[in-house]
Design a protein around this motif. Structure first.
Motif, PDB file in Angstrom:
ATOM      1  N   ASP A  44     -20.588 -13.581   5.990  1.00 46.70           N
ATOM      2  CA  ASP A  44     -19.149 -13.753   6.192  1.00 46.70           C
ATOM      3  C   ASP A  44     -18.681 -13.145   7.515  1.00 46.70           C
ATOM      4  N   SER A  87     -24.143 -29.385   0.389  1.00 43.85           N
ATOM      5  CA  SER A  87     -22.802 -28.814   0.276  1.00 43.85           C
ATOM      6  C   SER A  87     -22.041 -29.360  -0.929  1.00 43.85           C
ATOM      7  N   GLU A  91     -20.886 -24.373  -4.122  1.00 39.85           N
ATOM      8  CA  GLU A  91     -19.506 -24.047  -3.758  1.00 39.85           C
ATOM      9  C   GLU A  91     -19.427 -23.184  -2.501  1.00 39.85           C
ATOM     10  N   ILE A  92     -20.439 -22.323  -2.305  1.00 42.45           N
ATOM     11  CA  ILE A  92     -20.417 -21.384  -1.181  1.00 42.45           C
ATOM     12  C   ILE A  92     -21.681 -21.612  -0.342  1.00 42.45           C
ATOM     13  N   ASN A  93     -21.523 -21.597   0.965  1.00 42.44           N
ATOM     14  CA  ASN A  93     -22.672 -21.724   1.864  1.00 42.44           C
ATOM     15  C   ASN A  93     -23.511 -20.453   1.770  1.00 42.44           C
TER      16      ASN A  93
END
Length: 276
Positions: A44, A87, A91-93
């Motif tokens: 992140d 993808s 839901e999240i990379n």
């Protein structure tokens, strides 16, 4: 003739040793140009941290080049390899952006990379640094072994050549001892008597170097048919520099050894000149 061939073989072997060392160094630089490390950012991490890392790598003297791959690009690459859009399944990379850094050959050793990576780790939002330290250590150890072997070979060949030239000049002086003694009686100086032997040594050294150069040129011409990749790391520019060094070394070595041997015999007394 024996000394001429012997010195030529000595220069040839020295040339082969120099070619081996130069090629090993060029191959090592080529391999080292791909050495480096991978900086994995936090999953992140912010765009500001990415830009700060790019600025740090661009301004560093250690870095040869680097490539940046964002986590979205990694996700797209994985989707292409799997043949479906990942993808849409998650839901999240799960991937993280990374920098693939290649260092300059001068800094591609374990110690230099360790110093630089410690500095990079101080940057915020750096998750992990992967270093190819094992490969670097193996290359350094191989080069060290090659360097030690070549130094021993060069030293042994140098001693052999000095002994051969010294014996040849000594025999030449001994065979002309009556002429030399007569020249000394009529007032010839040591330099006047020594010069023909030094001149002959320079000529013999040049001829020996020419023989070695011709053989080395033949080897270089034949090399592309044996190993084209190996020949790439031995350009003719490097061969030309080697040829010049061989000529200078051959002439200087023969001339110096001839002068030394002649001086040693010229210092002998009349009775010592006839001892064998």
């Amino acid at each position: 003739m024996t000394a001429l061939i012997s010195v030529g073989l000595m220069l040839l072997l020295l040339g082969v040793a120099a070619i081996t060392a130069a090629t090993a160094r060029n191959i090592s630089d080529g391999i080292r140009s791909d050495f480096g490390f991978v900086v994995i950012m936090d999953r992140d991490c912010s765009q500001e941290s990415v830009m700060a890392m790019k600025t740090l790598l661009l301004r560093s003297d250690y870095v040869e080049r680097f490539t940046f791959t964002s986590k979205d690009d990694i996700l797209e690459q994985e989707s292409q390899e799997m043949g479906q859009d990942i993808s849409s399944l998650i839901e999240i990379n799960p991937y993280a952006s990374e920098f693939n850094v290649k260092v300059k050959p001068a800094y591609s050793n374990a110690d230099s990379i360790a110093v630089f990576t410690q500095f990079v780790e101080l940057s915020p939002e750096v998750s992990e640094i992967i270093v190819e330290s094992d490969i670097i250590k193996d290359v350094d150890m191989a080069l060290e072994r090659i360097r030690n072997v070549l130094l021993i070979v060069v030293f042994v060949l140098f001693l052999i050549s000095v002994v051969l030239i010294n014996n040849t000049v000594s025999l030449s002086i001994y065979s002309r001892r009556f002429i030399i003694h007569t020249m000394r009686l009529v007032g010839a100086t040591a330099n006047f008597i020594r010069w023909p032997f030094v001149k002959a040594g320079c000529i013999n050294g040049f001829i020996s170097a020419t023989i070695a150069i011709l053989v080395l040129s033949g080897i270089r011409l034949y090399l592309p048919s044996v190993d084209p990749v190996f020949a790439i790391y031995l350009p003719w520019v490097h061969m030309a520099v080697l040829f010049i060094i061989i000529i200078i070394l051959g002439v200087a070595l023969c001339a110096f050894t001839a002068a030394f041997a002649a001086s040693r015999h010229l210092r002998a007394t009349y009775d010592e000149m006839f001892l064998k």
